[in-house]
Design a protein around this motif. Structure first.
Motif, PDB file in Angstrom:
ATOM      1  N   VAL A   9       6.420   8.245   5.399  1.00 46.52           N
ATOM      2  CA  VAL A   9       6.305   7.314   6.511  1.00 46.52           C
ATOM      3  C   VAL A   9       6.200   5.850   6.094  1.00 46.52           C
ATOM      4  CG1 VAL A   9       4.878   6.674   8.511  1.00 46.52           C
ATOM      5  CG2 VAL A   9       5.223   9.062   7.971  1.00 46.52           C
ATOM      6  N   THR A  10       5.558   5.546   5.007  1.00 44.99           N
ATOM      7  CA  THR A  10       5.158   4.164   4.749  1.00 44.99           C
ATOM      8  C   THR A  10       6.164   3.335   3.971  1.00 44.99           C
ATOM      9  OG1 THR A  10       4.041   4.708   2.692  1.00 44.99           O
ATOM     10  CG2 THR A  10       2.740   4.836   4.698  1.00 44.99           C
ATOM     11  N   ASP A  11       6.090   2.056   4.222  1.00 46.19           N
ATOM     12  CA  ASP A  11       6.781   1.059   3.418  1.00 46.19           C
ATOM     13  C   ASP A  11       5.747   0.260   2.628  1.00 46.19           C
ATOM     14  OD1 ASP A  11       9.413   1.602   4.406  1.00 46.19           O
ATOM     15  OD2 ASP A  11       8.876   0.515   6.230  1.00 46.19           O
ATOM     16  N   ARG A  12       4.640  -0.035   3.297  1.00 45.69           N
ATOM     17  CA  ARG A  12       3.562  -0.809   2.689  1.00 45.69           C
ATOM     18  C   ARG A  12       2.256  -0.051   2.877  1.00 45.69           C
ATOM     19  NH1 ARG A  12       4.380  -5.541   0.977  1.00 45.69           N
ATOM     20  NH2 ARG A  12       2.290  -6.303   1.383  1.00 45.69           N
ATOM     21  N   VAL A  13       1.355  -0.238   1.918  1.00 47.91           N
ATOM     22  CA  VAL A  13       0.051   0.427   2.001  1.00 47.91           C
ATOM     23  C   VAL A  13      -1.057  -0.553   1.645  1.00 47.91           C
ATOM     24  CG1 VAL A  13       0.959   2.714   1.417  1.00 47.91           C
ATOM     25  CG2 VAL A  13       0.090   1.247  -0.396  1.00 47.91           C
ATOM     26  N   ALA A  14      -2.228  -0.218   2.126  1.00 54.16           N
ATOM     27  CA  ALA A  14      -3.455  -0.899   1.724  1.00 54.16           C
ATOM     28  C   ALA A  14      -4.413   0.201   1.286  1.00 54.16           C
ATOM     29  CB  ALA A  14      -4.051  -1.700   2.877  1.00 54.16           C
TER      30      ALA A  14
END
Length: 161
Positions: A29-34
């Motif tokens: 699902v992700t493109d960016r994470v924290a």
């Protein structure tokens, strides 16, 4: 559900905030994470950059737990009992020609390199993970191969018991 979230994001341009401890969810699902640790953001960026080259201990721990690409101390002891050569773990990276240069370095120095442990996964259509090699050959040849890998920018750990 994950495919629907991805479609909503792609087709409608809606930003989705998702909290998970599952690498498979991040992968799909992700493109960016924290990365959060005790309620604070300790690292953020593209999913690949954060998990392929973690800068925080929290992200590194997540990758070790989810990917299991590095031998535990118990596994390392078993590997040591079965393999008399030098054990090194190399982080696999998404740089053009890296795997070819890795293999070529071993060949050029007359070092046999057997994969004895590891895991490689894919995130954002790019490989990441680690492989543990048993290196055999003359000590000077193994030393030279390890030095050459480091000079080429390889991230490696010499596995000690």
């Amino acid at each position: 559900m994950l495919a629907l979230l991805r479609q909503v994001n792609r087709d409608l341009g809606v930003t989705i905030v998702l909290i998970t401890h599952e690498l498979d969810v991040i992968r799909s699902v992700t493109d960016r994470v924290a990365v959060l640790d005790r309620g604070r953001v300790v690292e953020s960026g593209s999913a690949y950059d954060v998990f392929a080259r973690p800068k925080s201990e929290a992200a590194a721990q997540f990758v070790r737990t989810a990917l299991r690409d590095r031998p535990s101390p118990e596994t390392l002891a078993r590997l040591r009992a079965r393999h008399s050569g030098r054990l090194i773990t190399v982080r696999i990276r998404d740089h053009e020609g890296f795997s070819t240069r890795l293999a070529r370095t071993f060949l050029d120095h007359g070092v046999a390199a057997d994969i004895v442990f590891g895991g490689i996964s894919e995130l954002q259509e790019r490989p990441f993970g680690s492989l543990t090699f048993e290196l055999t050959g003359a000590d000077s040849s193994v030393d030279a191969a390890v030095a050459a890998l480091r000079a080429d920018g390889a991230e490696l750990t010499e596995e000690e018991t």
